[in-house]
Design a protein around this motif. Structure first.
Motif, PDB file in Angstrom:
ATOM      1  N   ARG A 170       0.839  -1.204   0.000  1.00 51.45           N
ATOM      2  CA  ARG A 170       0.000   0.000   0.000  1.00 51.45           C
ATOM      3  C   ARG A 170       0.866   1.243   0.000  1.00 51.45           C
ATOM      4  O   ARG A 170       1.838   1.353   0.767  1.00 51.45           O
ATOM      5  CB  ARG A 170      -0.908  -0.008   1.231  1.00 51.45           C
ATOM      6  CG  ARG A 170      -1.760   1.243   1.419  1.00 51.45           C
ATOM      7  CD  ARG A 170      -2.715   1.055   2.601  1.00 51.45           C
ATOM      8  NE  ARG A 170      -3.349   2.296   3.032  1.00 51.45           N
ATOM      9  CZ  ARG A 170      -4.426   2.829   2.461  1.00 51.45           C
ATOM     10  NH1 ARG A 170      -4.974   2.233   1.425  1.00 51.45           N
ATOM     11  NH2 ARG A 170      -4.953   3.944   2.929  1.00 51.45           N
ATOM     12  N   PHE A 171       0.525   2.198  -0.870  1.00 52.21           N
ATOM     13  CA  PHE A 171       1.215   3.481  -0.904  1.00 52.21           C
ATOM     14  C   PHE A 171       0.781   4.357   0.273  1.00 52.21           C
ATOM     15  O   PHE A 171      -0.389   4.317   0.680  1.00 52.21           O
ATOM     16  CB  PHE A 171       0.896   4.237  -2.199  1.00 52.21           C
ATOM     17  CG  PHE A 171       1.645   3.747  -3.411  1.00 52.21           C
ATOM     18  CD1 PHE A 171       2.668   2.823  -3.315  1.00 52.21           C
ATOM     19  CD2 PHE A 171       1.329   4.250  -4.671  1.00 52.21           C
ATOM     20  CE1 PHE A 171       3.351   2.389  -4.441  1.00 52.21           C
ATOM     21  CE2 PHE A 171       2.006   3.829  -5.796  1.00 52.21           C
ATOM     22  CZ  PHE A 171       3.018   2.897  -5.683  1.00 52.21           C
ATOM     23  N   LYS A 172       1.703   5.154   0.767  1.00 55.89           N
ATOM     24  CA  LYS A 172       1.354   6.138   1.785  1.00 55.89           C
ATOM     25  C   LYS A 172       0.481   7.233   1.177  1.00 55.89           C
ATOM     26  O   LYS A 172      -0.493   7.695   1.794  1.00 55.89           O
ATOM     27  CB  LYS A 172       2.622   6.753   2.373  1.00 55.89           C
ATOM     28  CG  LYS A 172       2.353   7.842   3.407  1.00 55.89           C
ATOM     29  CD  LYS A 172       3.653   8.439   3.918  1.00 55.89           C
ATOM     30  CE  LYS A 172       3.374   9.566   4.918  1.00 55.89           C
ATOM     31  NZ  LYS A 172       4.647  10.185   5.405  1.00 55.89           N
ATOM     32  N   ASP A 173       0.832   7.668  -0.031  1.00 57.87           N
ATOM     33  CA  ASP A 173       0.088   8.711  -0.745  1.00 57.87           C
ATOM     34  C   ASP A 173      -0.256   8.222  -2.139  1.00 57.87           C
ATOM     35  O   ASP A 173       0.425   7.368  -2.709  1.00 57.87           O
ATOM     36  CB  ASP A 173       0.927   9.999  -0.841  1.00 57.87           C
ATOM     37  CG  ASP A 173       1.326  10.539   0.513  1.00 57.87           C
ATOM     38  OD1 ASP A 173       0.428  10.833   1.317  1.00 57.87           O
ATOM     39  OD2 ASP A 173       2.550  10.652   0.768  1.00 57.87           O
ATOM     40  N   ASN A 174      -1.307   8.792  -2.708  1.00 60.82           N
ATOM     41  CA  ASN A 174      -1.719   8.432  -4.058  1.00 60.82           C
ATOM     42  C   ASN A 174      -0.651   8.815  -5.060  1.00 60.82           C
ATOM     43  O   ASN A 174      -0.259   9.971  -5.147  1.00 60.82           O
ATOM     44  CB  ASN A 174      -3.050   9.128  -4.398  1.00 60.82           C
ATOM     45  CG  ASN A 174      -3.544   8.769  -5.780  1.00 60.82           C
ATOM     46  OD1 ASN A 174      -3.324   9.490  -6.730  1.00 60.82           O
ATOM     47  ND2 ASN A 174      -4.217   7.635  -5.887  1.00 60.82           N
TER      48      ASN A 174
END
Length: 244
Positions: A70-74
């Motif tokens: 999962r990315f921290k930010d888009n």
């Protein structure tokens, strides 16, 4: 966990696909388990704001062949795709969307074509009417024409990210935002053989498309010019003999 690299890595970028993920996982296992070939599924959650990550954790807990991150930010589709490809361990990498418009039952066709080619791209030219509305089809046709015209290419459906390729195709690729649209061209530039095969184009299983006319054509125009520049300026040479 088995440390032997799988034969196939399915790479899936994901953004707000809570309504599709379980159906996607079921479709993948139903299509690939009978093939008796080792595989993994690498799904990158692009900082979804819905329940996608919660569902992905449940899927991964049930089946260890599903590897999730999962990315921290888009970061966008290119970033999520590239992160998945970098994490993939398979001999062959297959990229597909999370919305089930790409049908996992087409995987055997890709594998068969990989016997003769390094990269196999799906094309929806004959099947788009079954899964998309007029605006999506028209914008895709326009975008493909512009891309081919400016990049001197002949890819009939550059917007289709359902592709399969040998992992060595990525060795020297320089990825950038928007590069997922031009991956076949970037792979060709490295000297690999690329072909197209027709693929199924299902209606979107759930939710809304995150990409429209702006994404397909106007937003990618600068990326297209960059690829055009790279093709013209790329250094090419062949060493025919050397000593020591």
């Amino acid at each position: 966990m088995n440390q032997t690299p799988p034969e196939i890595s399915l790479v899936v970028p994901c953004y707000n696909e809570e309504g599709n993920l379980q159906a996607l996982a079921d479709a993948i296992t139903a299509a690939l388990d009978p093939l008796s070939i080792s595989y993994e599924v690498v799904i990158t959650d692009d900082a979804s704001t819905d329940s996608s990550w919660t569902l992905l954790k449940k899927i991964a807990a049930t089946d260890p062949r599903f590897r999730i991150q999962r990315f921290k930010d888009n970061g966008g589709e290119s970033a999520a795709s590239w992160a998945g490809m970098k994490a993939a361990r398979g001999r062959y990498i297959i990229t597909l969307d999370a919305d089930l418009q790409n049908d996992p039952r087409d995987v055997p066709k890709f594998l068969q074509a990989l016997d003769q080619y390094d990269c196999v791209c799906g094309t929806r030219v004959a099947t788009r009417g079954k899964g998309d509305n007029f605006v999506r089809i028209a914008s895709s046709h326009i975008a493909n024409w512009v891309r081919n015209k400016l990049s001197n290419e002949n890819i009939s459906d550059a917007g289709c990210t359902y592709r399969a390729f040998r992992r060595e195709c990525l060795t020297n690729i320089k990825f950038f935002k928007g590069a997922h649209r031009f991956l076949p061209t970037l792979i060709k530039m490295e000297g690999f053989q690329v072909t197209e095969i027709p693929v199924t184009n299902n209606p979107r299983f759930s939710g809304q498309s995150h990409y429209g006319v702006w994404n397909r054509l106007f937003k990618s125009f600068y990326d297209l010019l960059a690829v055009r520049w790279m093709k013209k300026r790329m250094i090419r040479y062949e060493i025919v003999e050397k000593l020591n």
